[in-house]
Design a protein around this motif. Structure first.
Motif, short mmCIF file in Angstrom:
data_model
loop_
_atom_site.label_atom_id
_atom_site.label_comp_id
_atom_site.label_asym_id
_atom_site.label_seq_id
_atom_site.Cartn_x
_atom_site.Cartn_y
_atom_site.Cartn_z
N ASP A 41 40.90 79.65 32.04
CA ASP A 41 41.11 78.22 31.98
C ASP A 41 41.40 77.67 33.38
N ALA A 42 41.61 76.37 33.48
CA ALA A 42 41.52 75.71 34.78
C ALA A 42 42.84 75.50 35.50
N SER A 43 43.96 75.87 34.96
CA SER A 43 45.22 75.69 35.67
C SER A 43 46.08 76.93 35.51
N GLN A 44 47.09 77.05 36.37
CA GLN A 44 47.86 78.29 36.40
C GLN A 44 49.30 78.01 36.82
N PRO A 45 50.28 78.40 36.01
CA PRO A 45 51.68 78.24 36.44
C PRO A 45 52.00 79.20 37.57
N MET A 46 52.88 78.78 38.46
CA MET A 46 53.27 79.60 39.59
C MET A 46 54.78 79.67 39.68
N ARG A 47 55.27 80.80 40.12
CA ARG A 47 56.69 81.02 40.33
C ARG A 47 56.92 81.26 41.81
N PHE A 48 57.78 80.44 42.44
CA PHE A 48 58.03 80.57 43.87
C PHE A 48 58.77 81.87 44.17
N LEU A 49 58.30 82.57 45.19
CA LEU A 49 58.97 83.78 45.65
C LEU A 49 60.08 83.43 46.63
N GLY A 50 61.10 84.27 46.67
CA GLY A 50 62.14 84.15 47.69
C GLY A 50 63.21 83.13 47.41
N CYS A 51 63.08 82.38 46.33
CA CYS A 51 64.10 81.37 46.01
C CYS A 51 64.23 81.25 44.51
N ASP A 52 65.32 80.65 44.07
CA ASP A 52 65.62 80.60 42.64
C ASP A 52 66.39 79.32 42.36
N THR A 53 65.75 78.35 41.71
CA THR A 53 66.45 77.12 41.36
C THR A 53 67.00 77.21 39.95
N ALA A 54 67.98 76.38 39.65
CA ALA A 54 68.59 76.37 38.32
C ALA A 54 67.54 76.09 37.25
N GLU A 55 67.75 76.64 36.07
CA GLU A 55 66.79 76.53 34.97
C GLU A 55 66.98 75.23 34.21
N MET A 56 65.87 74.55 33.93
CA MET A 56 65.92 73.37 33.07
C MET A 56 66.18 73.76 31.62
N ALA A 57 65.57 74.85 31.18
CA ALA A 57 65.72 75.34 29.81
C ALA A 57 65.53 76.84 29.81
N TYR A 58 66.16 77.49 28.84
CA TYR A 58 66.00 78.93 28.74
C TYR A 58 66.48 79.39 27.36
N ARG A 59 66.09 80.59 27.02
CA ARG A 59 66.50 81.23 25.77
C ARG A 59 68.02 81.37 25.74
N VAL A 60 68.65 81.04 24.58
CA VAL A 60 70.10 81.10 24.50
C VAL A 60 70.54 81.79 23.21
N PRO A 61 71.52 82.69 23.27
CA PRO A 61 72.07 83.28 22.05
C PRO A 61 72.80 82.21 21.22
N ILE A 62 72.65 82.30 19.90
CA ILE A 62 73.30 81.32 19.02
C ILE A 62 74.18 81.98 17.97
N LEU A 191 67.19 72.72 51.74
CA LEU A 191 67.80 71.53 51.14
C LEU A 191 69.02 71.86 50.29
N GLY A 192 69.28 73.14 50.11
CA GLY A 192 70.38 73.53 49.24
C GLY A 192 70.04 73.36 47.77
N MET A 193 68.76 73.31 47.45
CA MET A 193 68.34 73.16 46.06
C MET A 193 68.07 74.48 45.38
N ALA A 194 67.89 75.54 46.16
CA ALA A 194 67.54 76.84 45.60
C ALA A 194 68.45 77.92 46.18
N THR A 195 68.80 78.86 45.34
CA THR A 195 69.52 80.05 45.79
C THR A 195 68.52 81.02 46.42
N PRO A 196 68.81 81.58 47.58
CA PRO A 196 67.94 82.64 48.10
C PRO A 196 67.86 83.78 47.10
N PHE A 197 66.67 84.28 46.87
CA PHE A 197 66.47 85.35 45.88
C PHE A 197 65.38 86.26 46.43
N PHE A 198 65.79 87.19 47.27
CA PHE A 198 64.86 88.02 48.02
C PHE A 198 64.64 89.34 47.28
#
Length: 326
Positions: A41-62, A191-198
């Motif tokens: 297909d014509a588009s592809q999600p990408m995950r940035f290397l070397g940094c880690d920003t807070a999650e908008m949503a994620y799996r949560v135990p209930i 910018l202080g928006m991402a935690t370094p994640f090497f």
């Protein structure tokens, strides 16, 4: 739709679907007996290397036996869970031997009623910062908003994560460095928006090596190189952002649970990557086990090593440490 969609995972193997390109004359895109062109297909999600920003949503135990997928961090499920993710009997158990007391104590000190809302605030800020950067770049180069923006995407030793996202360093395609500054990955850290994640070997200077064997270096050489080049600049950017109180380092509202820890809690998994302290003495050969990461105070001083590569590092003069449980 995704360019490459993972169908299922098996160990460290991802399974994908495609269909062969067979235009008339039939078979013209079958190159030989072991190669063909596949259409995705014509588009592809990408995950940035070397940094880690807070999650908008994620799996949560209930409950003790169930989790709910992709829940927003500003929602009630995450608020309840992060108030006390270690409440006895309330959530699924961690795998044996359980979360190390060092990790649990560190997380417990930062969890509480506002932990989820705090994460959500920083997630929204990080997302908006990236949008703003892309839009500013488009304006800077006089990009026609009616046309798609072309991105320059650099891959490394590992190409995909477990979600089928490309693991990449990303920037605009403009090659003038005065117009195209450092990658979005690096700018988010500055910018202080991402935690370094090497994660070795997917960051400079290790990703430029011909093989993972060449990328595993003795202690003194590794730490020397980690203070230079792109990695050295990213580490310094994080220190400057912290000193200035930017973004996740805002003294009035610092990020309490970095994203990699939030994912660990959401999945109820144990930490899995070993870690080197880049700030230790140059010839210190210690590789800490996964549960030892809290012993390294600053995120920019952590270099995570996938477990399967630890023997390779031992061959290069490193020593795998052990932590006692109490």
């Amino acid at each position: 739709m995704n360019l490459i969609i993972p169908v299922k995972s098996g160990g460290r193997t991802q399974f994908f679907r495609s269909h062969p390109s067979l235009p008339a004359p039939a078979g013209s895109k079958v190159y030989d007996g072991d190669g063909l062109r596949g259409d995705f297909d014509a588009s592809q999600p990408m995950r940035f290397l070397g940094c880690d920003t807070a999650e908008m949503a994620y799996r949560v135990p209930i409950s003790p036996t169930a989790s709910k997928g992709s829940q927003k961090l500003d929602g009630p499920q995450w608020a309840t869970y992060l108030t006390d993710p270690f409440e006895e009997g309330a959530w699924p158990k961690f795998p044996d031997p359980g979360l190390h007391p060092l990790v649990q104590a560190s997380l417990s000190a930062r969890c509480g009623p506002d932990a989820a809302a705090n994460h959500a605030r920083h997630a929204a800020a990080g997302r908006q910062a990236l949008i703003d950067m892309i839009q500013a770049d488009m304006a800077l180069v006089g990009h026609d908003p009616a046309q798609p923006l072309t991105l320059f995407v650099a891959l490394s030793h590992e190409v995909f994560d477990s979600y089928g996202r490309l693991l990449a360093f990303v920037n605009t395609e403009v090659k003038d460095k005065d117009i195209r500054p450092r990658t979005y990955n690096e700018r988010q850290i500055a910018l202080g928006m991402a935690t370094p994640f090497f994660i070795w070997p997917n960051v400079d200077p290790f990703r430029g090596r011909a093989s993972v064997t060449d990328a595993a270096l003795p202690p003194k050489q590794l730490r020397s190189l980690a203070a230079k080049g792109s990695l050295g600049r990213a580490r310094e950017d994080a220190r400057v952002a912290r000193s200035a109180g930017l973004g996740i380092y805002n003294p009035a509202d610092p990020l309490k649970i970095p994203a990699f820890e939030l994912r660990m809690l959401g999945d109820r998994k144990l930490p899995s990557r070993w870690v080197i302290d880049l700030s230790a003495n140059a010839d210190d050969p210690t590789i800490l086990p996964p549960e030892g990461y809290p012993l390294i105070e600053r995120a920019e001083d952590r270099l995570f090593i996938p477990e399967e590569y630890v023997p390779l590092f031992v061959q290069k003069g490193w020593q795998a440490a052990k932590l006692v449980r109490w």
